[in-house]
Motif scaffolding. Structure first.
Motif, short mmCIF file in Angstrom:
data_model
loop_
_atom_site.label_atom_id
_atom_site.label_comp_id
_atom_site.label_asym_id
_atom_site.label_seq_id
_atom_site.Cartn_x
_atom_site.Cartn_y
_atom_site.Cartn_z
N LYS A 202 0.84 -1.18 0.00
CA LYS A 202 0.00 0.00 0.00
C LYS A 202 0.88 1.25 0.00
O LYS A 202 2.01 1.17 0.47
CB LYS A 202 -0.99 -0.01 1.19
CG LYS A 202 -0.31 -0.11 2.56
CD LYS A 202 -0.04 1.08 3.22
CE LYS A 202 0.56 2.10 3.69
NZ LYS A 202 1.51 2.53 4.52
N MET B 155 -2.09 -6.09 4.97
CA MET B 155 -1.86 -7.40 5.59
C MET B 155 -2.79 -7.71 6.75
O MET B 155 -2.99 -8.87 7.12
CB MET B 155 -0.40 -7.52 6.04
CG MET B 155 -0.02 -6.71 7.27
SD MET B 155 -0.15 -4.94 6.96
CE MET B 155 0.33 -4.27 8.52
N ARG B 156 -3.39 -6.65 7.34
CA ARG B 156 -4.22 -6.91 8.53
C ARG B 156 -5.38 -7.86 8.23
O ARG B 156 -5.90 -8.49 9.14
CB ARG B 156 -4.80 -5.61 9.05
CG ARG B 156 -3.75 -4.69 9.64
CD ARG B 156 -4.44 -3.48 10.17
NE ARG B 156 -3.50 -2.52 10.68
CZ ARG B 156 -3.84 -1.50 11.45
NH1 ARG B 156 -5.11 -1.31 11.74
NH2 ARG B 156 -2.94 -0.65 11.88
N HIS C 238 -4.15 3.31 16.67
CA HIS C 238 -3.00 3.05 15.79
C HIS C 238 -1.86 3.93 16.28
O HIS C 238 -1.89 5.14 16.10
CB HIS C 238 -3.40 3.41 14.35
CG HIS C 238 -2.35 3.17 13.31
ND1 HIS C 238 -2.65 2.67 12.06
CD2 HIS C 238 -1.01 3.35 13.31
CE1 HIS C 238 -1.55 2.56 11.34
NE2 HIS C 238 -0.53 2.98 12.08
N ASN D 178 2.36 4.45 16.55
CA ASN D 178 3.73 4.07 16.16
C ASN D 178 4.69 4.60 17.22
O ASN D 178 4.37 5.55 17.92
CB ASN D 178 4.12 4.74 14.83
CG ASN D 178 3.47 4.07 13.64
OD1 ASN D 178 2.36 3.59 13.73
ND2 ASN D 178 4.15 4.05 12.53
N ASN E 122 -1.34 7.73 4.68
CA ASN E 122 -0.37 6.64 4.68
C ASN E 122 -0.59 5.64 5.80
O ASN E 122 -0.45 4.43 5.59
CB ASN E 122 1.05 7.21 4.75
CG ASN E 122 2.08 6.17 4.37
OD1 ASN E 122 2.53 5.42 5.21
ND2 ASN E 122 2.43 6.11 3.10
N ALA E 123 -0.94 6.11 6.98
CA ALA E 123 -1.11 5.18 8.11
C ALA E 123 -2.58 4.79 8.31
O ALA E 123 -2.92 3.61 8.38
CB ALA E 123 -0.54 5.79 9.38
N HIS F 80 -4.73 1.91 6.50
CA HIS F 80 -4.83 0.53 7.02
C HIS F 80 -6.15 0.35 7.77
O HIS F 80 -6.81 -0.67 7.67
CB HIS F 80 -3.70 0.23 8.00
CG HIS F 80 -2.43 -0.21 7.36
ND1 HIS F 80 -2.29 -1.41 6.73
CD2 HIS F 80 -1.23 0.40 7.26
CE1 HIS F 80 -1.06 -1.54 6.27
NE2 HIS F 80 -0.39 -0.44 6.57
N LEU G 194 1.30 8.82 15.88
CA LEU G 194 2.49 8.17 15.32
C LEU G 194 3.78 8.49 16.08
O LEU G 194 4.86 8.21 15.61
CB LEU G 194 2.63 8.53 13.83
CG LEU G 194 1.87 7.59 12.88
CD1 LEU G 194 0.42 7.44 13.25
CD2 LEU G 194 2.01 8.00 11.44
N TYR H 127 4.96 0.09 19.12
CA TYR H 127 3.89 0.04 18.11
C TYR H 127 2.70 -0.66 18.72
O TYR H 127 2.83 -1.74 19.29
CB TYR H 127 4.40 -0.74 16.89
CG TYR H 127 3.40 -0.85 15.77
CD1 TYR H 127 3.20 0.22 14.89
CD2 TYR H 127 2.66 -2.01 15.58
CE1 TYR H 127 2.29 0.12 13.86
CE2 TYR H 127 1.74 -2.11 14.55
CZ TYR H 127 1.56 -1.03 13.69
OH TYR H 127 0.66 -1.12 12.67
N TRP I 214 5.38 -2.55 12.97
CA TRP I 214 4.30 -3.37 12.41
C TRP I 214 4.79 -4.71 11.90
O TRP I 214 4.03 -5.66 11.83
CB TRP I 214 3.58 -2.59 11.31
CG TRP I 214 4.48 -2.08 10.23
CD1 TRP I 214 4.83 -2.72 9.08
CD2 TRP I 214 5.18 -0.84 10.21
NE1 TRP I 214 5.69 -1.94 8.34
CE2 TRP I 214 5.92 -0.79 9.01
CE3 TRP I 214 5.24 0.24 11.09
CZ2 TRP I 214 6.73 0.31 8.68
CZ3 TRP I 214 6.05 1.32 10.75
CH2 TRP I 214 6.77 1.35 9.56
N TYR J 131 1.61 -11.09 7.86
CA TYR J 131 2.47 -10.99 6.68
C TYR J 131 2.74 -12.37 6.09
O TYR J 131 2.75 -12.55 4.86
CB TYR J 131 3.80 -10.30 7.02
CG TYR J 131 3.70 -8.80 7.04
CD1 TYR J 131 3.45 -8.08 5.87
CD2 TYR J 131 3.82 -8.08 8.21
CE1 TYR J 131 3.35 -6.70 5.87
CE2 TYR J 131 3.71 -6.70 8.23
CZ TYR J 131 3.47 -6.01 7.06
OH TYR J 131 3.36 -4.65 7.07
#
Ligand code: ISE
Length: 333
Positions: free
Chosen positions: A96, A125-126, A154, A156, A171-172, A175, A226, A232, A269, A277
């Protein structure tokens, strides 16, 4: 015969895919790699010494010895490489985002529609994480009644300096857009975004609280922070009419040492979603070998980018912004 995969991009995600492929994915080999950096190539070649090094990603996609590709190059290259894979009729797992804009991602959708076939799986991938799978099952099987809220977090450790508040969304949070559509099995109707004050530990972006309403009236809340410093962390609490179901807060391993009892927090992640993954890549290999498409489609990639634009408008203008991603084409029904 093993499926011969080509890896485009040997950076953080490319190297992770290569490691998983070599160690944990039966039925496929890493047959080719491309990356402009000799250092990054060398790192991946230590994992797969027999992989052929290609001069350009286009040459790899066109090569008859490559059956399918993993696209993990910089974001701005994803669309053109996905289009090249579709043209060559080769399955592609694309990290992504599918495009840097919804218009770019839509080009991939339109190319698949014109080809009459799906080739692209987007690396959200989630969808392969067993915890999220259990939440989706709760909704699908109606085991706790209708869903009312989905509370998500979420966090980071520290995002890179180039990540602005806009990128926190595009970008984040993409997901979260993808996984909430997956868990609830429906589309979104509106979004609003509230920015918290800036953390004194980061001047690049603000912590955001997103509120999303689904078409049926479920309210999703998302804290996207983030710069949490400690690690994470991803949380999701699904609140339904007769009960709630949540992703576990606790990792599988606890530790007692130095007069303390506790749990480690993942650094990023890749560690947190290691199972996801692995399962994602295994399923992609099955798809590329002729199995049914799985995971996020090109349309899902487009949907996430499109929702991000509504989110960016909400961040800029304030207030509640209506979301409409348009109808789902038959190819993705
Ligand atoms: C990052 O860009 C990713 O793609 C990760 O999967 C995500 O979980 C992380 O928070 C993002 O910053």
């Amino acid at each position: 015969m093993s499926l011969r995969l080509g890896l485009i991009g040997c950076g953080i995600m490319g190297e992770d895919h290569a490691r998983i492929l070599v160690r944990d994915v039966p039925g496929a080999i890493l047959a080719g790699i491309f990356d402009p950096s000799a250092e990054r190539r060398t790192q991946v070649l230590t994992l797969a010494p027999t992989a052929r090094v290609f001069e350009t990603p286009e040459a790899m996609i066109a090569d008859p010895d490559i059956d399918a590709v993993l696209i993990a190059s910089p974001d701005a290259t994803h669309t053109s490489l996905a289009l090249a894979a579709i043209k060559a009729k080769k399955p592609a797992l694309v990290e992504k985002p599918l495009g840097t804009t919804p218009e770019e991602a839509r080009m991939v959708v339109d190319a698949e529609i014109a080809a009459g076939q799906r080739f692209v799986q987007v690396g959200f991938m989630r969808r392969f994480d067993p915890g999220y799978g259990a939440l989706a099952q709760t909704v699908r099987e109606n085991t706790l009644g209708a869903p009312l809220f989905l509370h998500c977090v979420h966090r980071n450790m520290v995002a890179p300096a180039y990540v602005t508040s806009d990128l926190v969304i595009s970008n984040a949070s993409v997901h979260e857009f993808d996984i909430c559509r997956f868990v609830l099995g429906e589309e979104f109707a509106a979004i609003s975004v509230t920015a918290a004050r800036m953390s004194s530990l980061s001047t690049a972006r603000r912590p955001l609280l997103l509120t999303i309403e689904s078409v049926s009236g479920v309210v999703i809340t998302l804290e996207a922070f983030l710069d949490a410093q400690y690690g994470y962390e991803v949380q999701a609490d699904l609140v339904c009419e007769t009960g709630t179901r949540s992703l576990s807060r606790l990792p599988r391993i606890s530790e007692r040492s130095d007069s303390r009892f506790g749990y480690a927090v993942d650094a990023d992640w890749r560690a947190h979603f290691a199972d996801a993954y692995r399962l994602q890549l295994r399923d992609f290999v099955r798809f590329a070998a002729g199995g049914p498409p799985v995971g996020s489609s090109a349309f899902d990639g487009y949907a996430a980018s499109k929702i991000a634009v509504f989110g960016l408008n909400a961040l800029k203008e304030g207030g509640r912004v209506a979301i409409d991603i348009g109808p789902k084409p038959d190819l993705y029904a």
